[in-house]
Design a protein around this motif. Structure first.
Motif, PDB file in Angstrom:
ATOM      1  N   UNK A   1      51.691  39.168  45.974  1.00 60.54           N
ATOM      2  CA  UNK A   1      51.451  40.605  46.078  1.00 60.54           C
ATOM      3  C   UNK A   1      50.276  41.057  45.237  1.00 60.54           C
ATOM      4  N   UNK A   2      49.711  42.216  45.617  1.00 64.57           N
ATOM      5  CA  UNK A   2      48.487  42.700  44.988  1.00 64.57           C
ATOM      6  C   UNK A   2      48.653  43.010  43.500  1.00 64.57           C
ATOM      7  N   UNK A   3      49.891  43.298  43.095  1.00 67.49           N
ATOM      8  CA  UNK A   3      50.096  43.664  41.693  1.00 67.49           C
ATOM      9  C   UNK A   3      50.534  42.495  40.825  1.00 67.49           C
ATOM     10  N   UNK A   4      50.803  41.373  41.450  1.00 70.48           N
ATOM     11  CA  UNK A   4      51.243  40.184  40.720  1.00 70.48           C
ATOM     12  C   UNK A   4      50.162  39.743  39.734  1.00 70.48           C
ATOM     13  N   UNK A   5      50.564  39.515  38.498  1.00 67.71           N
ATOM     14  CA  UNK A   5      49.583  39.057  37.516  1.00 67.71           C
ATOM     15  C   UNK A   5      49.344  37.559  37.681  1.00 67.71           C
ATOM     16  N   UNK A   6      48.103  37.197  37.890  1.00 67.60           N
ATOM     17  CA  UNK A   6      47.755  35.785  38.040  1.00 67.60           C
ATOM     18  C   UNK A   6      46.562  35.456  37.147  1.00 67.60           C
ATOM     19  N   UNK A   7      46.385  34.164  36.945  1.00 66.99           N
ATOM     20  CA  UNK A   7      45.188  33.710  36.260  1.00 66.99           C
ATOM     21  C   UNK A   7      44.300  33.091  37.317  1.00 66.99           C
ATOM     22  N   UNK A   8      43.073  33.528  37.368  1.00 65.94           N
ATOM     23  CA  UNK A   8      42.171  33.021  38.390  1.00 65.94           C
ATOM     24  C   UNK A   8      40.896  32.518  37.759  1.00 65.94           C
ATOM     25  N   UNK A   9      40.485  31.368  38.220  1.00 64.22           N
ATOM     26  CA  UNK A   9      39.168  30.871  37.854  1.00 64.22           C
ATOM     27  C   UNK A   9      38.323  31.009  39.106  1.00 64.22           C
TER      28      UNK A   9
ATOM     29  N   UNK B   1      46.479  40.321  41.180  1.00 58.61           N
ATOM     30  CA  UNK B   1      45.897  39.467  42.210  1.00 58.61           C
ATOM     31  C   UNK B   1      44.965  40.244  43.143  1.00 58.61           C
ATOM     32  N   UNK B   2      45.380  41.465  43.495  1.00 59.14           N
ATOM     33  CA  UNK B   2      44.571  42.258  44.419  1.00 59.14           C
ATOM     34  C   UNK B   2      43.191  42.541  43.854  1.00 59.14           C
ATOM     35  N   UNK B   3      43.164  42.883  42.572  1.00 60.92           N
ATOM     36  CA  UNK B   3      41.898  43.214  41.930  1.00 60.92           C
ATOM     37  C   UNK B   3      40.977  42.010  41.876  1.00 60.92           C
ATOM     38  N   UNK B   4      41.565  40.846  41.649  1.00 58.99           N
ATOM     39  CA  UNK B   4      40.773  39.626  41.528  1.00 58.99           C
ATOM     40  C   UNK B   4      40.272  39.154  42.894  1.00 58.99           C
ATOM     41  N   UNK B   5      41.186  39.073  43.836  1.00 61.52           N
ATOM     42  CA  UNK B   5      40.827  38.483  45.127  1.00 61.52           C
ATOM     43  C   UNK B   5      39.880  39.366  45.927  1.00 61.52           C
ATOM     44  N   UNK B   6      39.924  40.683  45.676  1.00 63.41           N
ATOM     45  CA  UNK B   6      39.032  41.558  46.441  1.00 63.41           C
ATOM     46  C   UNK B   6      37.573  41.165  46.217  1.00 63.41           C
ATOM     47  N   UNK B   7      37.309  40.519  45.073  1.00 63.50           N
ATOM     48  CA  UNK B   7      35.947  40.061  44.817  1.00 63.50           C
ATOM     49  C   UNK B   7      35.471  39.022  45.806  1.00 63.50           C
ATOM     50  N   UNK B   8      36.430  38.231  46.307  1.00 64.31           N
ATOM     51  CA  UNK B   8      36.050  37.185  47.239  1.00 64.31           C
ATOM     52  C   UNK B   8      35.898  37.694  48.653  1.00 64.31           C
ATOM     53  N   UNK B   9      36.190  38.974  48.856  1.00 63.72           N
ATOM     54  CA  UNK B   9      36.230  39.510  50.216  1.00 63.72           C
ATOM     55  C   UNK B   9      35.041  40.392  50.539  1.00 63.72           C
ATOM     56  N   UNK B  10      34.179  40.593  49.540  1.00 62.50           N
ATOM     57  CA  UNK B  10      33.094  41.554  49.741  1.00 62.50           C
ATOM     58  C   UNK B  10      32.166  41.154  50.874  1.00 62.50           C
ATOM     59  N   UNK B  11      31.895  39.851  50.972  1.00 67.07           N
ATOM     60  CA  UNK B  11      30.985  39.399  52.033  1.00 67.07           C
ATOM     61  C   UNK B  11      31.619  39.622  53.403  1.00 67.07           C
ATOM     62  N   UNK B  12      32.932  39.420  53.477  1.00 71.22           N
ATOM     63  CA  UNK B  12      33.635  39.654  54.727  1.00 71.22           C
ATOM     64  C   UNK B  12      33.754  41.147  55.012  1.00 71.22           C
ATOM     65  N   UNK B  13      33.825  41.922  53.929  1.00 67.97           N
ATOM     66  CA  UNK B  13      34.003  43.361  54.068  1.00 67.97           C
ATOM     67  C   UNK B  13      32.936  44.011  54.917  1.00 67.97           C
ATOM     68  N   UNK B  14      31.740  43.444  54.895  1.00 67.82           N
ATOM     69  CA  UNK B  14      30.650  44.034  55.666  1.00 67.82           C
ATOM     70  C   UNK B  14      30.815  43.784  57.159  1.00 67.82           C
ATOM     71  N   UNK B  15      31.716  42.859  57.489  1.00 69.42           N
ATOM     72  CA  UNK B  15      31.842  42.470  58.897  1.00 69.42           C
ATOM     73  C   UNK B  15      33.144  42.884  59.551  1.00 69.42           C
ATOM     74  N   UNK B  16      34.145  43.177  58.761  1.00 72.13           N
ATOM     75  CA  UNK B  16      35.420  43.526  59.355  1.00 72.13           C
ATOM     76  C   UNK B  16      36.497  43.644  58.306  1.00 72.13           C
ATOM     77  N   UNK B  17      37.731  43.593  58.729  1.00 73.40           N
ATOM     78  CA  UNK B  17      38.837  43.791  57.806  1.00 73.40           C
ATOM     79  C   UNK B  17      39.699  42.545  57.622  1.00 73.40           C
ATOM     80  N   UNK B  18      39.171  41.406  58.049  1.00 72.50           N
ATOM     81  CA  UNK B  18      39.887  40.154  57.879  1.00 72.50           C
ATOM     82  C   UNK B  18      38.980  39.134  57.205  1.00 72.50           C
TER      83      UNK B  18
END
Lengths: 208, 165
Positions: A59-67, A149-166
């Motif tokens: 879930x988006x609020x789950x605290x995770x450690x991400x590298x 998790x949501x805050x972290x993973x959204x960083x990986x989605x920016x390139x996709x964000x310009x093209x759609x919602x998936x």
């Protein structure tokens, strides 16, 4: 984004193999570090709405450690290595003999050690992928974050964000025997990178 | 306090509105912006989860207007006005726009948080909606929740707990 919806089973299999090879090598690296066998789940390749991607780690609020490493070169993308705080503690204890405090926070030394572990694993993931595809893929210096998790993973989605919602995600989990050490690799290649990966592996791109 | 009651969720690149009672929330804001607009007299509250600063860079066929600051803000304002809110009473609050990962000397993508903040402020000024509170920047994630009965915005983060504004 339509392009990805029409990826045939075969192409998904090719991407699974990409995840398999990368994570397989990372698992071997981890197994050497721990001096114990490390198992790996069959990789999942999915086109997921942004919302559902953080669901994969609780879930988006789950605290995770991400590298997080940005992949640069012929097929740019984003690579995340995700751990729960408990797993991170166990890794620190077993690999470097550090016992983090009970408050759930990690000091600078512990963060640096975790970053380095992530770097080794992600490095072996990427180098095997680069060998397999014959594409140049070099990681940036790893960045570590412990947050939602949501805050972290959204960083990986920016390139996709310009093209759609998936986003198309290659997800591999590995588990060490007693499940004490479980980690997830998310590889999110930039949308334009897929054609390059397929081309390098001799998969015809034109007719999906 | 963030309590469970009737909660309207706003996903990533999404917008929604609530009236009179209940709360509206969005979770896990990193570089994204959670922007709220509120008419205190009618108690109409709207929230949008903006992901990117400008639709100029969009390469998608069908534009998701809630995703880009320049298209989302006017659309949210329209939604509120449609429900009877008066643009002269509407006030805005926003949170998010952080830089989760600090890399040395990387391109625009890494500065997306600050750019989202700038773009939202610019658009608010253009729409003549006053920004009465903001909690932006930093390097941590936020979950925000707006109470439609009071207009108070609650902001929760992992490291600093809950604050209200």
């Amino acid at each position: 984004m339509e392009v990805f919806k029409h990826f045939k089973e075969f192409k998904m299999d090719v991407l699974k193999e990409v995840g398999n090879i990368g994570a397989g090598n990372a698992a071997t690296a981890l197994s050497r570090l721990l001096n114990k066998p490390v198992d790996m789940a069959v990789p999942k390749v999915q086109l997921l709405p942004f919302e559902d991607i953080s669901e994969k780690v609780g879930g988006a609020e789950q605290v995770v450690i991400a590298i997080f490493l940005r992949v640069e070169g012929d097929a740019p993308g984003n690579l995340f290595f995700i751990l729960s705080p408990e797993v991170a503690k166990s890794l620190l204890k077993r690999l470097v003999g550090i016992h983090p405090g009970a408050d759930g926070l990690f000091n600078e030394m512990e963060c640096s050690a975790l970053s380095e572990i992530g770097n080794i694993l992600a490095g072996s993931y990427l180098s095997s992928l680069a060998d397999f595809t014959n594409l140049s893929m070099s990681p940036t210096v790893p960045a570590l974050a412990m947050d939602m998790a949501g805050a972290i993973l959204s960083y990986g989605l920016l390139q996709f964000g310009q093209m759609g919602d998936d986003a198309l995600l290659i997800d591999t989990t590995f588990i060490e025997g007693d499940q004490e050490v479980e980690g997830q690799f998310f590889l999110i290649p930039d949308p334009d990178s897929f054609a390059k990966i397929f081309q390098s592996l001799g998969v015809p791109v034109d007719h999906d | 306090m963030i309590e469970e009651q009737s909660i309207v969720k706003v996903g990533m690149a999404d917008m929604n509105v609530v009236q009179r009672s209940g709360t509206i929330r969005t979770v896990g804001l990193g570089s994204c912006i959670g922007l709220t607009m509120y008419d205190p007299q009618l108690k109409v509250a709207g929230m949008v989860h903006v992901m990117l600063p400008s639709s100029d860079i969009a390469r998608e066929g069908q534009l998701n207007i809630a995703k880009y600051a320049d298209t989302a803000l006017p659309a949210l304002l329209d939604k509120l006005v449609h429900l009877g809110a008066s643009p002269s009473r509407i006030v805005a609050k926003m949170a998010g726009g952080s830089q989760m990962f600090a890399f040395a000397g990387t391109g625009d993508t890494m500065r997306i948080g600050p750019r989202n903040v700038e773009s939202c402020k610019l658009k608010l000024a253009e729409l003549q909606i006053p920004l009465i509170a903001e909690d932006t920047g930093g390097n941590y994630g936020r979950t925000i929740e707006l109470d439609a009965s009071t207009g108070i915005l609650y902001i929760r983060s992992v490291h600093t707990g809950v604050k209200e504004m």
